[in-house]
Write an enzyme that holds these catalytic residues in place. Structure first.
Site, PDB file in Angstrom:
ATOM      1  CE1 TYR A 190      -3.432  -4.811  17.146  1.00  0.00           C
ATOM      2  CE2 TYR A 190      -5.111  -3.387  16.207  1.00  0.00           C
ATOM      3  CZ  TYR A 190      -3.990  -3.571  17.007  1.00  0.00           C
ATOM      4  OH  TYR A 190      -3.438  -2.484  17.672  1.00  0.00           O
TER       5      TYR A 190
ATOM      6  CB  SER B  23      -8.637  -5.955  12.179  1.00  0.00           C
ATOM      7  OG  SER B  23      -8.792  -4.816  13.002  1.00  0.00           O
TER       8      SER B  23
ATOM      9  CB  ILE C 220      -0.984  -0.012   1.194  1.00  0.00           C
ATOM     10  CG1 ILE C 220      -2.134   0.984   0.962  1.00  0.00           C
ATOM     11  CG2 ILE C 220      -0.282   0.250   2.529  1.00  0.00           C
ATOM     12  CD1 ILE C 220      -3.303   0.827   1.895  1.00  0.00           C
TER      13      ILE C 220
ATOM     14  N   GLY D 134      -4.174  -8.760  10.136  1.00  0.00           N
ATOM     15  CA  GLY D 134      -2.776  -9.181  10.321  1.00  0.00           C
ATOM     16  C   GLY D 134      -2.498  -9.457  11.781  1.00  0.00           C
TER      17      GLY D 134
ATOM     18  CG  ASP E 279       1.424   1.786  12.477  1.00  0.00           C
ATOM     19  OD1 ASP E 279       1.188   1.638  13.679  1.00  0.00           O
ATOM     20  OD2 ASP E 279       1.554   2.909  11.943  1.00  0.00           O
TER      21      ASP E 279
END
Ligand code: APR
Length: 173
Positions: free
Chosen positions: A126, A122, A11, A124, A34
Site C-alpha cells: 500500500y 500499509s 511476524i 508495503g 497477509d
C-alpha cells in the site's frame, strides 16, 4: 505500564496473544503479511474469514476497521485483521491508518489479548512512506494502549530500514 517493543523478523514466527494482519477488504488473503499469515497459520484462518464475509462483512471489511479470528497454527490465540489505507499523494488518509491501530487495540482488549504484535501497516504494497507510517503507529499506540489492558505492544519489522524507522519514531517521544 505497557511495554512498547520492536523486533526485526517475520511476524508469523512471533508468540503473542494476538497477531495483527495487514489485510485487504476481501479478507481472503493476499501477499506480504497477509500471505504469510494464511500460509503459516493454515486454512482455519481463511475459513473463519469466509464465515465473517458470509455474516457481518458481506461487502468486505472497510478500511480502518479490525476484526478477530482464530490464529490457526500460529503461536497466538487470535489474528486481528485490519485493512490499511493505500497511500495517496493527494489525499491525507492518516486518520484511516490511525484507525487501524486504534481499532486493532480495541478488538484486542475486547478478546482479552494482553500482548499484541503489529506489522508496519500499509507500508508495503500500500506504499505508505515508512517514516510517516512508523510515526502514526507509535503515536496512536501510545495514545490508545490502555496500560491496564496490555502488557506489551510489539512492532515486528521485516527489515532493517523499517526497524530504523520505528526506532526513530519511538525516540521522538
Ligand atoms: N512479517 C512482518 N512484516 C512483514 C512480513 C512478515 N512476514 N511481510 C511483509 N512485511 C512488512 C512489509 O515489509 C511492510 O513493511 O509488513 C509491512 C506491510 O506490508 P504488506 O504486507 O504489503 O501490507 P500493506 O502495505 O498493508 O498492504 C496490504 O497487501 O498483502 C497484501 O492482501 C494484502 O492487499 C493487502 C495489501
Amino acid at each position: 505500564m505497557t511495554a512498547i517493543t520492536l523486533v526485526q523478523g517475520d511476524i508469523t514466527r512471533q508468540t503473542a496473544d494476538a497477531i495483527v494482519n495487514a489485510a485487504n477488504s476481501s479478507l481472503l488473503g493476499g501477499g506480504g503479511v497477509d500471505g504469510a499469515i494464511h500460509r503459516n497459520g493454515g486454512p482455519q484462518i481463511l475459513e473463519a474469514c469466509r464465515r465473517l464475509r458470509a455474516s457481518h462483512y458481506g461487502k468486505g471489511l472497510p478500511t480502518g476497521q479490525a476484526v478477530a479470528t482464530t490464529a490457526g497454527r500460529l503461536d497466538a490465540q487470535y489474528v486481528i485483521h485490519t485493512v490499511g489505507p493505500v497511500w495517496s499523494a493527494t489525499e491525507d488518509r492518516s486518520d484511516l491508518l490511525e484507525s487501524c491501530y486504534r481499532e486493532s487495540l480495541r478488538v484486542a482488549a475486547e478478546v482479552g489479548a494482553r500482548t499484541v504484535a503489529f506489522p508496519a501497516i500499509s507500508t508495503g504494497v500500500y506504499r505508505w512512506p515508512l517514516d510517516d507510517g512508523a510515526r502514526i503507529a507509535v503515536r496512536t499506540v501510545r495514545k490508545h494502549a490502555v496500560p491496564s489492558a496490555f502488557d506489551e505492544i510489539r512492532f515486528v519489522l521485516f527489515d532493517a530500514r523499517a526497524y530504523e524507522a520505528f526506532t526513530s519514531a519511538l525516540a521522538e517521544g
